[in-house]
Design a protein around this motif. Structure first.
Motif, PDB file in Angstrom:
ATOM      1  N   HIS A  27       7.477  32.651  52.712  1.00  0.00           N
ATOM      2  CA  HIS A  27       8.255  31.893  53.698  1.00  0.00           C
ATOM      3  C   HIS A  27       8.213  32.597  55.058  1.00  0.00           C
ATOM      4  O   HIS A  27       8.017  31.954  56.093  1.00  0.00           O
ATOM      5  CB  HIS A  27       9.697  31.734  53.212  1.00  0.00           C
ATOM      6  CG  HIS A  27      10.518  30.829  54.070  1.00  0.00           C
ATOM      7  ND1 HIS A  27      10.385  29.465  54.047  1.00  0.00           N
ATOM      8  CD2 HIS A  27      11.473  31.105  54.984  1.00  0.00           C
ATOM      9  CE1 HIS A  27      11.242  28.926  54.909  1.00  0.00           C
ATOM     10  NE2 HIS A  27      11.909  29.908  55.489  1.00  0.00           N
ATOM     11  N   HIS A  81       6.735  25.771  54.702  1.00  0.00           N
ATOM     12  CA  HIS A  81       7.934  26.237  55.387  1.00  0.00           C
ATOM     13  C   HIS A  81       9.012  25.149  55.385  1.00  0.00           C
ATOM     14  O   HIS A  81      10.202  25.448  55.214  1.00  0.00           O
ATOM     15  CB  HIS A  81       7.571  26.657  56.814  1.00  0.00           C
ATOM     16  CG  HIS A  81       8.476  27.671  57.400  1.00  0.00           C
ATOM     17  ND1 HIS A  81       8.438  29.006  57.057  1.00  0.00           N
ATOM     18  CD2 HIS A  81       9.452  27.558  58.321  1.00  0.00           C
ATOM     19  CE1 HIS A  81       9.358  29.660  57.742  1.00  0.00           C
ATOM     20  NE2 HIS A  81       9.993  28.797  58.520  1.00  0.00           N
ATOM     21  N   ASN A  84      10.328  24.802  51.646  1.00  0.00           N
ATOM     22  CA  ASN A  84      11.126  25.965  51.272  1.00  0.00           C
ATOM     23  C   ASN A  84      12.406  26.032  52.095  1.00  0.00           C
ATOM     24  O   ASN A  84      13.435  26.504  51.612  1.00  0.00           O
ATOM     25  CB  ASN A  84      10.309  27.249  51.424  1.00  0.00           C
ATOM     26  CG  ASN A  84      10.807  28.345  50.512  1.00  0.00           C
ATOM     27  OD1 ASN A  84      11.200  28.100  49.380  1.00  0.00           O
ATOM     28  ND2 ASN A  84      10.787  29.563  50.998  1.00  0.00           N
TER      29      ASN A  84
END
Length: 129
Positions: A27, A81, A84
């Protein structure tokens, strides 16, 4: 003062990588990759404003195999991204902390990011050629 040899806390070479730690590091890495990839986008915009020659140079690079590889990686980073980040919003609300839930949502993030990336490229190539 005498320098004493103190034990160091365990680091990456001691611990076995776990899905949760790998996804957490990923991440952060995708956030950095998105920032760096945005420079390519800014270059493309600046080239478009600078005139046809600069724009053609930018298009030639972006349309090359390496440019397309960078764009593919950037789009995967974007979806990873995003997915998550949504997972983290659920955690902020207090959901998904149990280990089986964390692993299930982690694999869902990876699958969704991969699927959305491939789907976007299929649609993009079909529409834009």
């Amino acid at each position: 003062m005498e320098a004493r040899s103190r034990p160091l806390s365990p680091h990456l070479q001691v611990y076995k990588p776990q899905l949760t730690s790998v996804l957490s590091i990923s991440h952060r890495a995708t956030g950095v990759a998105l920032s760096v990839g945005t420079l390519l986008f800014v270059w493309w915009l600046a080239a478009a404003a600078a005139g046809p020659e600069a724009y053609d140079d930018a298009q030639d690079f972006i349309g090359s195999w390496f440019g397309m590889l960078l764009l593919f990686g950037w789009s995967f980073c974007l979806y990873y991204h995003l997915c998550n980040g949504i997972r983290h919003l659920f955690w902020d609300a207090g959901y998904g902390f149990e280990l089986p839930d964390a692993y299930r949502s982690g694999w869902m993030v990876v699958g969704a990011a991969g699927g959305l990336t491939v789907l976007s490229w299929i649609v993009g190539l079909a529409v834009g050629g």
